[in-house]
Design a protein around this motif. Structure first.
Motif, PDB file in Angstrom:
ATOM      1  N   PHE A 142      17.213  31.877  43.835  1.00 20.08           N
ATOM      2  CA  PHE A 142      15.891  31.504  44.333  1.00 20.08           C
ATOM      3  C   PHE A 142      15.772  29.989  44.462  1.00 20.08           C
ATOM      4  N   THR A 143      16.212  29.259  43.444  1.00 24.03           N
ATOM      5  CA  THR A 143      16.080  27.798  43.449  1.00 24.03           C
ATOM      6  C   THR A 143      16.906  27.167  44.554  1.00 24.03           C
ATOM      7  N   VAL A 144      18.132  27.628  44.731  1.00 22.82           N
ATOM      8  CA  VAL A 144      18.986  27.093  45.798  1.00 22.82           C
ATOM      9  C   VAL A 144      18.345  27.337  47.155  1.00 22.82           C
ATOM     10  N   ARG A 145      17.807  28.527  47.357  1.00 19.84           N
ATOM     11  CA  ARG A 145      17.163  28.854  48.637  1.00 19.84           C
ATOM     12  C   ARG A 145      15.938  27.974  48.888  1.00 19.84           C
ATOM     13  N   VAL A 146      15.142  27.756  47.858  1.00 17.90           N
ATOM     14  CA  VAL A 146      13.929  26.946  48.018  1.00 17.90           C
ATOM     15  C   VAL A 146      14.282  25.488  48.301  1.00 17.90           C
ATOM     16  N   LEU A 147      15.250  24.953  47.576  1.00 14.23           N
ATOM     17  CA  LEU A 147      15.639  23.561  47.809  1.00 14.23           C
ATOM     18  C   LEU A 147      16.104  23.365  49.251  1.00 14.23           C
ATOM     19  N   HIS A 148      16.843  24.320  49.769  1.00 17.34           N
ATOM     20  CA  HIS A 148      17.285  24.220  51.167  1.00 17.34           C
ATOM     21  C   HIS A 148      16.097  24.259  52.117  1.00 17.34           C
ATOM     22  N   SER A 149      15.143  25.160  51.850  1.00 16.65           N
ATOM     23  CA  SER A 149      13.972  25.274  52.735  1.00 16.65           C
ATOM     24  C   SER A 149      13.099  24.029  52.690  1.00 16.65           C
ATOM     25  N   LEU A 150      13.163  23.272  51.588  1.00 17.08           N
ATOM     26  CA  LEU A 150      12.372  22.048  51.454  1.00 17.08           C
ATOM     27  C   LEU A 150      13.096  20.827  52.025  1.00 17.08           C
ATOM     28  N   GLY A 151      14.264  21.048  52.612  1.00 15.10           N
ATOM     29  CA  GLY A 151      14.947  19.965  53.312  1.00 15.10           C
ATOM     30  C   GLY A 151      15.982  19.217  52.507  1.00 15.10           C
ATOM     31  N   VAL A 152      16.323  19.715  51.313  1.00 16.61           N
ATOM     32  CA  VAL A 152      17.343  19.038  50.508  1.00 16.61           C
ATOM     33  C   VAL A 152      18.672  19.088  51.262  1.00 16.61           C
ATOM     34  N   ASN A 190      10.069  10.042  41.021  1.00 14.86           N
ATOM     35  CA  ASN A 190       8.997  10.400  41.946  1.00 14.86           C
ATOM     36  C   ASN A 190       9.491  11.306  43.059  1.00 14.86           C
ATOM     37  N   ILE A 191      10.743  11.145  43.460  1.00 19.52           N
ATOM     38  CA  ILE A 191      11.319  12.046  44.467  1.00 19.52           C
ATOM     39  C   ILE A 191      11.375  13.463  43.909  1.00 19.52           C
ATOM     40  N   THR A 192      11.759  13.594  42.639  1.00 21.68           N
ATOM     41  CA  THR A 192      11.763  14.908  41.995  1.00 21.68           C
ATOM     42  C   THR A 192      10.363  15.485  41.940  1.00 21.68           C
ATOM     43  N   PHE A 193       9.381  14.665  41.595  1.00 19.68           N
ATOM     44  CA  PHE A 193       7.994  15.143  41.539  1.00 19.68           C
ATOM     45  C   PHE A 193       7.515  15.602  42.918  1.00 19.68           C
ATOM     46  N   THR A 194       7.900  14.867  43.960  1.00 19.66           N
ATOM     47  CA  THR A 194       7.521  15.251  45.312  1.00 19.66           C
ATOM     48  C   THR A 194       8.091  16.618  45.663  1.00 19.66           C
ATOM     49  N   LEU A 195       9.323  16.848  45.282  1.00 19.46           N
ATOM     50  CA  LEU A 195       9.973  18.122  45.553  1.00 19.46           C
ATOM     51  C   LEU A 195       9.310  19.251  44.759  1.00 19.46           C
ATOM     52  N   LEU A 196       8.994  18.991  43.505  1.00 14.91           N
ATOM     53  CA  LEU A 196       8.424  20.032  42.650  1.00 14.91           C
ATOM     54  C   LEU A 196       6.965  20.316  42.965  1.00 14.91           C
ATOM     55  N   PHE A 197       6.180  19.261  43.189  1.00 13.24           N
ATOM     56  CA  PHE A 197       4.731  19.411  43.280  1.00 13.24           C
ATOM     57  C   PHE A 197       4.163  19.187  44.680  1.00 13.24           C
ATOM     58  N   GLY A 198       5.004  18.745  45.623  1.00 13.17           N
ATOM     59  CA  GLY A 198       4.527  18.551  46.990  1.00 13.17           C
ATOM     60  C   GLY A 198       3.788  17.257  47.210  1.00 13.17           C
ATOM     61  N   CYS A 242      -3.463  29.075  44.556  1.00 16.40           N
ATOM     62  CA  CYS A 242      -4.375  29.674  45.518  1.00 16.40           C
ATOM     63  C   CYS A 242      -3.553  30.636  46.373  1.00 16.40           C
ATOM     64  N   PRO A 243      -4.186  31.643  46.990  1.00 17.63           N
ATOM     65  CA  PRO A 243      -3.409  32.605  47.780  1.00 17.63           C
ATOM     66  C   PRO A 243      -2.584  31.915  48.860  1.00 17.63           C
ATOM     67  N   ILE A 244      -1.278  32.190  48.868  1.00 18.32           N
ATOM     68  CA  ILE A 244      -0.377  31.622  49.864  1.00 18.32           C
ATOM     69  C   ILE A 244       0.050  32.754  50.798  1.00 18.32           C
ATOM     70  N   PRO A 245      -0.091  32.584  52.104  1.00 20.44           N
ATOM     71  CA  PRO A 245       0.267  33.660  53.033  1.00 20.44           C
ATOM     72  C   PRO A 245       1.699  34.123  52.832  1.00 20.44           C
ATOM     73  N   ARG A 246       1.908  35.425  52.894  1.00 20.77           N
ATOM     74  CA  ARG A 246       3.253  35.991  52.756  1.00 20.77           C
ATOM     75  C   ARG A 246       4.171  35.413  53.831  1.00 20.77           C
ATOM     76  N   ASP A 247       5.326  34.950  53.406  1.00 18.41           N
ATOM     77  CA  ASP A 247       6.313  34.351  54.304  1.00 18.41           C
ATOM     78  C   ASP A 247       5.823  33.062  54.963  1.00 18.41           C
ATOM     79  N   GLY A 248       4.701  32.544  54.493  1.00 22.13           N
ATOM     80  CA  GLY A 248       4.216  31.277  55.040  1.00 22.13           C
ATOM     81  C   GLY A 248       5.018  30.116  54.495  1.00 22.13           C
ATOM     82  N   PRO A 249       4.962  28.959  55.162  1.00 21.02           N
ATOM     83  CA  PRO A 249       5.736  27.798  54.694  1.00 21.02           C
ATOM     84  C   PRO A 249       5.204  27.290  53.352  1.00 21.02           C
ATOM     85  N   VAL A 250       6.108  26.854  52.505  1.00 23.54           N
ATOM     86  CA  VAL A 250       5.717  26.277  51.230  1.00 23.54           C
ATOM     87  C   VAL A 250       6.032  24.795  51.253  1.00 23.54           C
ATOM     88  N   GLN A 251       5.268  24.028  50.516  1.00 22.22           N
ATOM     89  CA  GLN A 251       5.404  22.577  50.514  1.00 22.22           C
ATOM     90  C   GLN A 251       6.074  22.046  49.260  1.00 22.22           C
TER      91      GLN A 251
END
Length: 472
Positions: A82-92, A131-139, A207-216
């Protein structure tokens, strides 16, 4: 056993007993692997057989078997994927993340410009990668004076120091005695404060996040996954494990890259001749105005060699134990399921058979006879195999862009009255081999460098702590 303190002893024992030997840590028989050949065979050749973690007492208390780094089995595999997939989707590893790193570089240089050549705490350099880590974790990124930013970094600093203390190592070896003496209480107190901040952040994002919607952010992805999985019987994405995963990412993402950047700056100030060669190469490829980009590494072999040598030389995380998930054969020995194994990464990064001058800071380790960058299989600061660091790609991008950007803009110098040779490169006692608290100064290399903000070392009274920051 996690403290770097026994590592030199283990290396000495390997000289006498060979690359595979047994030690008794309290009542626990543990296998130690030393040298490139033994460690590589174990981490890469065994596939899944050496992918588990042994039950380390302090982390059992902190994470209760959850999170990414000290979990095992099905839970670890699911959270890691899950973590590897999310990091890729966030542009890492891609352009968007490089842009965020360069934005943070601009904030850091603004603070350094404001110092006006006056000394600043080495720890200040760690604020940018944190701060880069915080941006990735918290948007979102934090202003450097933000109370939450300062509090988190201060708590992380204290936790890392406590985790590397002799009392915590005694607790891990003799947990019953340690519990009786209360040796674990100070670090658990600090962890609870960190966990409280993380829960507050999770609540803000919940807060409710749309299914399959983009995450920040990573936190958004954890929450979305928890909302989608009604069949999550193992609690992989329940709040407790979501906090545990975020805590792991927070601790690892801030401490390791922050400490490495500080080491890089300290070593450049200690070796001005090497710093000068990097700057000549940067000027030739980038000039004074164009910021570095990830793809520039191919045209900057000496800069890349220096950055790799920093990571090899400092041996930031000497070892983290593994555990055999099944009966496993290593080096001709049959290890029963559940046997703790310590692969000494330090012994690989300092292996005399792999490096010409292992005890010296020598960028030539990563250059061929023609000055081209040379990949080395014994370069394992991020470990290897199934447990290789999930943030390796991000760390590589951060370190290259931040160090190249700093050296493009500044000369890194010791404080007045201190010679480069007198700078202290003895590691501080902590969970990682971080540099000791001290100060440096920067001298702009180009006259048109714009003025920045007031130097933090003077305007906010930042103490010279051992870690990334201190609670104001």
């Amino acid at each position: 056993m996690l403290c770097p303190t026994p590592t030199p002893l283990f290396c000495q024992l390997s000289e006498r007993y060979g690359p595979i030997f047994t030690v008794h840590l309290g009542g626990q028989k543990t296998i130690v692997l030393s040298g490139y050949k033994a460690v590589w065979e174990a981490l890469v050749g065994t596939r899944q057989e050496l992918a588990d973690r042994p039950p380390i007492p302090i982390f059992q208390l902190i994470q209760q078997g959850g999170g990414i780094f000290f979990s095992s089995g099905v839970r670890w595999r699911a959270t890691r994927r899950f973590t590897v997939r999310v990091l890729h989707s966030l542009g890492v590893g891609q352009g968007p993340m490089a842009h965020k790193v360069l934005q943070e570089l601009a904030s850091l240089t603004g603070k350094l410009d404001g110092c006006g050549g006056r000394p600043f705490p080495l720890a200040l350099l760690g604020w940018a990668p944190s701060n880069i880590t915080f941006t990735l974790l918290f948007g979102q990124r934090f202003d450097y004076e933000d109370p939450v930013f300062q509090s988190l970094l201060g708590l992380i600093d204290e936790v890392m120091v406590l985790l590397g203390s002799p009392s915590l190592q005694l607790f891990n070896i003799y947990p019953r005695l340690g519990a009786l003496l209360g040796l674990h209480r100070p670090v658990l107190c600090k962890i609870e404060k960190v966990r409280a901040i993380l829960k507050t952040i999770l609540d803000v994002h919940r807060c409710p996040i749309p299914r399959d919607g983009p995450v920040q952010s990573y936190v958004d992805a954890l929450i979305q996954q928890g909302q989608m999985r009604g069949d999550d019987h193992q609690g992989l994405f329940a709040e407790a494990n979501a906090v545990a995963c975020t805590l792991d990412m927070l601790m690892a993402g801030t401490e390791t890259t922050s400490a490495t950047l500080q080491w890089a700056a300290l070593l450049m100030a200690k070796h001005p001749d090497i710093q000068g060669r990097v700057q000549v190469e940067l000027d030739r490829v980038l000039g004074a105005g164009r910021l570095p980009q990830p793809e520039d590494q191919q045209q900057l072999p000496y800069t890349s060699a220096v950055l790799h040598e920093v990571q090899r030389y400092i041996t930031l995380l000497p070892h983290v134990p593994r555990c055999t998930a099944t009966d496993t054969r290593l080096g001709g020995y049959l290890l029963p399921k559940g046997t703790p194994v310590i692969p000494l990464l330090t012994s690989v990064l300092l292996d005399k058979t792999q490096w010409a001058t292992p005890g010296q800071f020598n960028p030539g380790h990563f250059l061929d006879v023609n000055g081209h960058f040379l990949k080395r299989s014994a370069f394992l600061p991020f470990s290897a195999g199934r447990r290789v660091c999930v943030g390796e790609s991000l760390a590589r991008t951060e370190l290259f862009l931040l160090l190249a950007g700093l050296l493009q803009r500044y000369h890194l110098r010791p404080p007045p009255g201190i010679s480069p040779a007198a700078l202290d490169t003895t590691p501080a006692l902590a969970f990682t081999m971080r540099p000791r608290a001290q100060v440096l100064r920067v001298v702009p290399r180009h006259k048109d460098a714009p003025p920045g903000d007031t130097c933090l070392a003077h305007s906010t009274g930042v103490p010279e702590s051992n870690g990334a920051a201190a609670v104001p």
